[in-house]
Motif scaffolding. Structure first.
Motif, short mmCIF file in Angstrom:
data_model
loop_
_atom_site.label_atom_id
_atom_site.label_comp_id
_atom_site.label_asym_id
_atom_site.label_seq_id
_atom_site.Cartn_x
_atom_site.Cartn_y
_atom_site.Cartn_z
N SER A 89 0.83 -1.21 0.00
CA SER A 89 0.00 0.00 0.00
C SER A 89 0.87 1.26 0.00
CB SER A 89 -0.94 0.00 1.21
OG SER A 89 -0.22 0.03 2.42
N ILE A 90 1.97 1.23 0.75
CA ILE A 90 2.88 2.38 0.74
C ILE A 90 3.55 2.49 -0.63
CG2 ILE A 90 4.99 3.34 1.74
CD1 ILE A 90 4.22 2.00 4.38
N SER A 91 3.93 1.34 -1.19
CA SER A 91 4.52 1.33 -2.52
C SER A 91 3.56 1.93 -3.54
CB SER A 91 4.88 -0.10 -2.92
OG SER A 91 5.35 -0.15 -4.25
N ALA A 92 2.28 1.60 -3.44
CA ALA A 92 1.29 2.13 -4.38
C ALA A 92 1.23 3.65 -4.31
CB ALA A 92 -0.08 1.53 -4.09
N THR A 93 1.34 4.19 -3.11
CA THR A 93 1.36 5.65 -2.95
C THR A 93 2.60 6.25 -3.60
OG1 THR A 93 0.13 5.54 -0.87
CG2 THR A 93 1.39 7.54 -1.28
N ASN A 94 3.75 5.61 -3.37
CA ASN A 94 4.99 6.08 -3.99
C ASN A 94 4.91 6.06 -5.50
OD1 ASN A 94 6.04 6.27 -1.40
ND2 ASN A 94 7.22 4.37 -1.54
N ILE A 95 4.39 4.95 -6.04
CA ILE A 95 4.27 4.83 -7.49
C ILE A 95 3.29 5.86 -8.04
CG2 ILE A 95 3.58 3.29 -9.39
CD1 ILE A 95 6.27 2.62 -8.06
N GLY A 96 2.20 6.10 -7.31
CA GLY A 96 1.24 7.12 -7.72
C GLY A 96 1.88 8.49 -7.82
N ASP A 97 2.73 8.81 -6.85
CA ASP A 97 3.43 10.11 -6.87
C ASP A 97 4.43 10.19 -8.01
OD1 ASP A 97 1.99 10.87 -4.63
OD2 ASP A 97 3.61 10.42 -3.22
N PHE A 98 5.19 9.11 -8.20
CA PHE A 98 6.18 9.11 -9.28
C PHE A 98 5.50 9.25 -10.65
CE2 PHE A 98 9.32 6.49 -6.56
CZ PHE A 98 10.00 7.63 -6.16
N THR A 99 4.44 8.49 -10.87
CA THR A 99 3.79 8.50 -12.19
C THR A 99 3.06 9.81 -12.45
OG1 THR A 99 1.85 7.36 -11.27
CG2 THR A 99 3.54 6.00 -12.32
N SER A 100 2.77 10.57 -11.40
CA SER A 100 2.11 11.87 -11.58
C SER A 100 3.11 13.00 -11.82
CB SER A 100 1.27 12.19 -10.33
OG SER A 100 0.24 11.25 -10.16
N ASP A 101 4.39 12.69 -11.70
CA ASP A 101 5.43 13.69 -11.90
C ASP A 101 5.87 13.65 -13.36
OD1 ASP A 101 7.68 15.27 -12.01
OD2 ASP A 101 8.63 14.40 -10.24
N PRO A 102 5.60 14.69 -14.15
CA PRO A 102 5.92 14.65 -15.58
C PRO A 102 7.41 14.63 -15.88
CG PRO A 102 5.20 16.85 -14.92
CD PRO A 102 4.95 15.95 -13.75
N ALA A 103 8.26 14.91 -14.87
CA ALA A 103 9.70 14.92 -15.11
C ALA A 103 10.33 13.53 -15.01
CB ALA A 103 10.39 15.86 -14.11
N ILE A 104 9.60 12.58 -14.44
CA ILE A 104 10.14 11.23 -14.25
C ILE A 104 10.26 10.52 -15.59
CG2 ILE A 104 9.68 8.95 -13.27
CD1 ILE A 104 10.49 10.74 -11.09
N SER A 105 11.48 10.04 -15.91
CA SER A 105 11.69 9.28 -17.15
C SER A 105 11.40 7.80 -16.97
CB SER A 105 13.14 9.43 -17.62
OG SER A 105 13.39 10.75 -18.05
N GLY A 106 11.59 7.29 -15.75
CA GLY A 106 11.35 5.88 -15.48
C GLY A 106 11.43 5.62 -13.99
N ILE A 107 11.00 4.43 -13.61
CA ILE A 107 10.96 4.03 -12.20
C ILE A 107 11.72 2.72 -12.04
CG2 ILE A 107 9.47 3.35 -10.26
CD1 ILE A 107 7.23 5.00 -11.60
N ILE A 108 12.44 2.59 -10.93
CA ILE A 108 13.06 1.33 -10.55
C ILE A 108 12.45 0.88 -9.24
CG2 ILE A 108 15.21 0.18 -9.88
CD1 ILE A 108 16.69 2.18 -11.68
N MET A 109 11.94 -0.35 -9.20
CA MET A 109 11.34 -0.90 -7.99
C MET A 109 12.23 -1.98 -7.41
SD MET A 109 7.27 -1.04 -8.97
CE MET A 109 6.81 -1.20 -7.23
N GLY A 110 12.12 -2.21 -6.11
CA GLY A 110 12.99 -3.13 -5.39
C GLY A 110 12.54 -4.57 -5.41
N SER A 111 12.74 -5.27 -4.28
CA SER A 111 12.59 -6.73 -4.23
C SER A 111 11.19 -7.21 -3.89
CB SER A 111 13.58 -7.29 -3.19
OG SER A 111 13.29 -6.77 -1.90
N CYS A 112 10.27 -6.31 -3.59
CA CYS A 112 8.91 -6.70 -3.18
C CYS A 112 8.08 -7.13 -4.38
CB CYS A 112 8.25 -5.54 -2.44
SG CYS A 112 6.51 -5.79 -2.04
#
Length: 398
Positions: A89-112
């Motif tokens: 659930s915390i990860s979902a919030t983080n991903i929501g914030d990252f994907t809403s940021d137009p400057a983000i070129s890509g995301i790297i996620m960990g071991s979960c």
């Protein structure tokens, strides 16, 4: 064995090129300015903080190296790290914030695994290319449902194939399995069953006498290990993360188990095995050569680059962690694609970045990586080797 000294300078020069922007065969980079921003959703606390922190160190080191190399022209890479506490659930919030940021070129996620699987719909709908370092096959498959999700790391089917081949080579007749009660652990147990025990009776079958599962949060696996040892298998396969693998080694030592012990690649942690070193002696693990690259002669630019990464990471952090190379390769893949895609830090061309990732081909720090539209899990089986514990650390087998 050590590399021939006279060959090192030329190999290292070639290694810089091997892991630069042409390494993924995207073509020459275009001159541009601005930032390449990468979001990182990692497990810095909670169930597996040691893995998340190793990823963070690797990401930060790789970003620093890229920025200091001058290979990006007028551009720089910036990393934004958030802790998901191994909570989907915390990860979902983080991903929501990252994907809403137009400057983000890509995301790297960990071991979960659950975090990455849960993020697939969001990154697809927001069109943000994402590379997960979680091991479960479902993270990046099936392809049509994971259009913007990629995976970098060993695959269960390849790990099982390597373990099964070695079991048969040693003429092992029976095994038992310790695995985690999560997506990847259950996948491993099922894949082992399919590989070792066929539908019809076969002389090459290796019966699985028992399976025991442990929660990913368990700090005591002795009861499960004792139950497996009681079945008297000729080999025990441990399919757990590094901390629990070390606990299993200790428990097997207390049980005076003398059979073969195999570890899946997820067990890879520190190069030096630590307190369980004596009990771990002669155990076998499937992993990439990056973990033991100081045992390998640098005969190619890619191997030279891996040796240099091993040295840089060890010099900076005082030791080596097996999975660090996957994090570094993930940064390189996103940066390569972002540079080729054009745009700038304010408006990266994410669909183009995704398209370039989907056809990426490179000899990375971890080994050969090949992405295709049908296969978003790019580490090739050839990247895997058998490692053996000797003298309190992992060495290349053979």
């Amino acid at each position: 064995m050590r590399p021939i000294r006279s060959a090192i300078p030329a190999l290292l020069a070639s290694a810089i090129l091997a892991t630069s922007l042409t390494g993924c065969q995207f073509g020459a980079p275009e001159e541009a300015s601005g930032e390449i921003v990468i979001g990182a959703d990692l497990e810095l606390s909670g169930a597996a903080p040691q893995v998340g922190k190793a990823y963070q160190r690797a990401l930060e080191l790789k970003v620093e190296q890229l920025n200091e190399s001058g290979a990006l022209g007028g551009r720089r890479v910036r990393l934004e790290v958030r802790d998901n506490k191994f909570d989907a659930s915390i990860s979902a919030t983080n991903i929501g914030d990252f994907t809403s940021d137009p400057a983000i070129s890509g995301i790297i996620m960990g071991s979960c695994n659950e975090c990455a699987i849960g993020a697939a719909k969001t990154v697809k709908s927001k069109q943000v290319p994402t590379i997960a370092l979680a091991p479960a096959t479902d993270v990046a498959a099936p392809g049509p449902d994971r259009e913007y999700m990629f995976k970098l790391g060993p695959n269960a089917r390849d790990n099982v194939a390597a373990i099964a081949a070695e079991l048969r080579a040693r003429k092992v007749k029976t095994v038992a399995v310790l695995h985690t009660a999560d997506k990847y652990g259950e996948e491993g147990a099922a894949t082992l069953t399919n590989e070792l025990v066929g539908v019809e009776e076969d002389p090459t079958d290796i019966p699985i006498l028992a399976k025991r599962s442990v929660k990913v949060t368990d700090t005591d696996v002795s009861q499960a290990v004792g139950a497996l040892v009681a079945e008297e298998p000729e080999a025990i396969i441990v399919w757990t993360p590094a901390d629990q693998a070390n606990l299993a080694i200790g428990s097997l030592g207390k049980e005076r188990y003398r059979g073969h012990v195999f570890f899946d690649a997820v067990a890879a942690g520190d190069l030096f095995i630590g307190n369980s070193g004596t009990a771990a002696e002669d155990t076998t693990m499937v992993f990439t050569q990056t973990m033991v690259i100081d045992d390998v002669i640098a005969t190619t630019p890619a191997k030279a680059a891996s040796k240099q990464w091993f040295r840089d990471y060890t010099a900076r952090f005082g030791g080596y962690y097996g999975y660090s190379s996957f994090a570094a390769d993930a940064v390189q893949l996103i940066v390569d694609a972002a540079v080729r895609a054009g745009g700038d830090g304010e408006a990266p061309d994410r669909p183009r970045i995704r398209s370039l990732l989907e056809t990426a081909e490179t000899d990375g720090l971890s080994g050969p990586i090949r992405m295709t539209p049908e296969n978003h899990s790019g580490l090739m089986p050839q990247a895997l080797s058998l490692l053996v514990a000797r003298g309190g650390r992992w060495r290349l087998a053979g």
